[in-house]
Design a protein around this motif. Structure first.
Motif, PDB file in Angstrom:
ATOM      1  N   ASP A 204     -26.658 -71.687 102.649  1.00 49.03           N
ATOM      2  CA  ASP A 204     -27.111 -72.955 102.083  1.00 49.03           C
ATOM      3  C   ASP A 204     -25.943 -73.805 101.588  1.00 49.03           C
ATOM      4  O   ASP A 204     -25.950 -74.330 100.469  1.00 49.03           O
ATOM      5  CB  ASP A 204     -28.106 -72.688 100.936  1.00 49.03           C
ATOM      6  CG  ASP A 204     -28.847 -73.947 100.495  1.00 49.03           C
ATOM      7  OD1 ASP A 204     -28.962 -74.885 101.316  1.00 49.03           O
ATOM      8  OD2 ASP A 204     -29.293 -73.983  99.327  1.00 49.03           O
ATOM      9  N   GLY A 205     -24.923 -73.921 102.431  1.00 47.96           N
ATOM     10  CA  GLY A 205     -23.795 -74.785 102.091  1.00 47.96           C
ATOM     11  C   GLY A 205     -22.729 -74.135 101.246  1.00 47.96           C
ATOM     12  O   GLY A 205     -21.702 -74.765 100.960  1.00 47.96           O
ATOM     13  N   SER A 206     -22.925 -72.885 100.830  1.00 48.27           N
ATOM     14  CA  SER A 206     -21.947 -72.181  99.998  1.00 48.27           C
ATOM     15  C   SER A 206     -21.025 -71.359 100.884  1.00 48.27           C
ATOM     16  O   SER A 206     -21.394 -70.282 101.351  1.00 48.27           O
ATOM     17  CB  SER A 206     -22.667 -71.272  98.992  1.00 48.27           C
ATOM     18  OG  SER A 206     -21.750 -70.518  98.239  1.00 48.27           O
ATOM     19  N   THR A 207     -19.819 -71.846 101.142  1.00 53.50           N
ATOM     20  CA  THR A 207     -18.880 -71.139 102.014  1.00 53.50           C
ATOM     21  C   THR A 207     -18.400 -69.854 101.347  1.00 53.50           C
ATOM     22  O   THR A 207     -17.909 -69.890 100.218  1.00 53.50           O
ATOM     23  CB  THR A 207     -17.664 -72.027 102.324  1.00 53.50           C
ATOM     24  OG1 THR A 207     -18.103 -73.240 102.924  1.00 53.50           O
ATOM     25  CG2 THR A 207     -16.697 -71.315 103.257  1.00 53.50           C
ATOM     26  N   PRO A 208     -18.527 -68.706 102.014  1.00 52.42           N
ATOM     27  CA  PRO A 208     -18.037 -67.463 101.402  1.00 52.42           C
ATOM     28  C   PRO A 208     -16.514 -67.457 101.346  1.00 52.42           C
ATOM     29  O   PRO A 208     -15.843 -67.740 102.347  1.00 52.42           O
ATOM     30  CB  PRO A 208     -18.569 -66.367 102.337  1.00 52.42           C
ATOM     31  CG  PRO A 208     -18.791 -67.047 103.647  1.00 52.42           C
ATOM     32  CD  PRO A 208     -19.166 -68.462 103.319  1.00 52.42           C
ATOM     33  N   ALA A 209     -15.983 -67.138 100.186  1.00 46.85           N
ATOM     34  CA  ALA A 209     -14.532 -67.019 100.068  1.00 46.85           C
ATOM     35  C   ALA A 209     -14.035 -65.772 100.777  1.00 46.85           C
ATOM     36  O   ALA A 209     -12.897 -65.720 101.239  1.00 46.85           O
ATOM     37  CB  ALA A 209     -14.139 -66.979  98.598  1.00 46.85           C
ATOM     38  N   LEU A 210     -14.903 -64.755 100.877  1.00 50.25           N
ATOM     39  CA  LEU A 210     -14.516 -63.474 101.469  1.00 50.25           C
ATOM     40  C   LEU A 210     -15.652 -62.945 102.327  1.00 50.25           C
ATOM     41  O   LEU A 210     -16.814 -62.937 101.903  1.00 50.25           O
ATOM     42  CB  LEU A 210     -14.182 -62.466 100.367  1.00 50.25           C
ATOM     43  CG  LEU A 210     -13.741 -61.064 100.787  1.00 50.25           C
ATOM     44  CD1 LEU A 210     -12.435 -61.117 101.578  1.00 50.25           C
ATOM     45  CD2 LEU A 210     -13.584 -60.170  99.559  1.00 50.25           C
ATOM     46  N   VAL A 211     -15.327 -62.512 103.548  1.00 44.34           N
ATOM     47  CA  VAL A 211     -16.287 -61.865 104.442  1.00 44.34           C
ATOM     48  C   VAL A 211     -15.780 -60.455 104.710  1.00 44.34           C
ATOM     49  O   VAL A 211     -14.634 -60.255 105.116  1.00 44.34           O
ATOM     50  CB  VAL A 211     -16.443 -62.618 105.777  1.00 44.34           C
ATOM     51  CG1 VAL A 211     -17.468 -61.912 106.670  1.00 44.34           C
ATOM     52  CG2 VAL A 211     -16.843 -64.069 105.537  1.00 44.34           C
ATOM     53  N   LEU A 212     -16.642 -59.452 104.473  1.00 44.47           N
ATOM     54  CA  LEU A 212     -16.328 -58.058 104.766  1.00 44.47           C
ATOM     55  C   LEU A 212     -17.208 -57.625 105.930  1.00 44.47           C
ATOM     56  O   LEU A 212     -18.432 -57.545 105.795  1.00 44.47           O
ATOM     57  CB  LEU A 212     -16.593 -57.179 103.536  1.00 44.47           C
ATOM     58  CG  LEU A 212     -15.825 -57.569 102.263  1.00 44.47           C
ATOM     59  CD1 LEU A 212     -16.259 -56.682 101.095  1.00 44.47           C
ATOM     60  CD2 LEU A 212     -14.319 -57.473 102.483  1.00 44.47           C
TER      61      LEU A 212
END
Length: 321
Positions: A204-212
């Motif tokens: 919902d428009g919130s870019t993840p700072a970290l993807v695991l």
């Protein structure tokens, strides 16, 4: 004539074979190493992969003793966490020549320590690296949160102050358990385009700072598609940890050009063992404080064949016979 000292160990005699409880030459402590006695060691996925010879760090030499880390007892009776053992020796043995050791946290039982190491390190290393560099992430996206390592990743992210945790994987019941750990969830279908839309909707428009990413393959392609739809130019740190779905994934060039995007991996070879042990010591205190939980199924070393066959359910741990 010198008689070679032997010990009991879990021994893999050839590629693809299950370990057996056999005699194996006892290791001699080299420079900087100390002989310690096994207390508990976990059968991690990486241990299985290395034993088959399919892991990228495998030497292909047999026979060998599997195991990458353990809780052991030093000559003075103290418990230590050990890793970095020379091949063909591993940690599934009565005795271990350990070059790297750290005192475990007080208040955490040895079986718990043995069961919580490699799976938690797979996410703990990139999480703590990110926090040290950029602070606690606002949003963390975890691909594959339903396995042992994935569930620990959810708890690790929460313990390090992530504002929002989203887990994407398969299985409605398993994902319901993940929600119980404090994560929002997305059920993946295997269709990258449909899954990209579902992930984008959940973000919902919130870019993840970290993807695991414990899955890679089509799941990674779905994540790339979702990230391409995120507004703004917030930085993304994408860490590839496992390849359950597949070894290959196509990364869109437009994604790499549209925002600061760092793609890296977390695994043997991507960090030094001394750093691994150092960060592990901090983590074990969270386990001792019961901020991290994980079921453990313990087998004595002489039942290694039964333990090896126990591929599902709680984390499997071998203990001194």
């Amino acid at each position: 004539m010198t008689v070679e000292a032997v010990m009991k160990a879990a021994v893999v005699t050839q590629a693809g074979a299950s370990p057996q409880y056999l005699d194996f030459p006892e290791p001699e402590a080299g420079p900087g190493e100390h002989l310690v006695d096994l207390v508990a060691a976990a059968i991690h996925p990486v241990v299985r992969s290395k034993a088959t010879g399919r892991h990228y760090s495998s030497t292909g030499a047999y026979p060998l003793v599997p195991g990458v880390d353990a809780v052991a007892r030093a000559a003075d009776g103290a418990l230590v966490y050990v890793g970095g053992v020379r091949e063909p020796w591993g940690t599934f043995a009565e005795r271990i020549a350990a070059p790297l050791a750290a005192p475990p946290a007080r208040g955490c039982g040895p079986r718990g320590r043995g069961g919580r190491d490699e799976p938690r390190q797979s996410s703990w290393m990139p999480l703590t690296t990110h926090v040290e560099a950029s602070g606690a992430p606002g949003t963390v996206l975890i691909l594959g949160p339903t396995g042992v390592a994935g569930r620990l990743a959810v708890q690790n992210a929460r313990a390090l102050g992530a504002g929002r945790i989203i887990g994407a994987g398969r299985g409605a019941e398993a994902l319901r358990d993940v929600r119980g750990l404090g994560a929002e969830t997305v059920e993946l279908s295997g269709d990258p385009q449909a899954d990209a839309a579902a992930l984008a909707a959940r973000l919902d428009g919130s870019t993840p700072a970290l993807v695991l990413d414990f899955l890679w393959g089509t799941a990674a392609e779905a994540a790339f598609g979702a990230l391409s739809q995120m507004p703004g130019t917030d930085a993304v740190d994408y860490v590839e940890i496992g390849s359950v779905i597949g070894e290959g994934a196509t990364v869109p060039a437009s994604l790499l050009r549209s925002r600061p995007f760092r793609l890296s991996g977390s695994g043997i070879g991507s960090f030094g063992m001394r750093d691994y042990v150092r960060r592990g010591r901090d983590y074990l205190q969270l386990v001792a404080d019961k901020r991290i939980t994980l079921d453990v199924h313990a087998f004595p070393l002489d039942r290694v064949e039964d333990a090896w066959a126990n591929a599902t359910g709680p984390r499997t741990v071998l203990t001194a016979t």
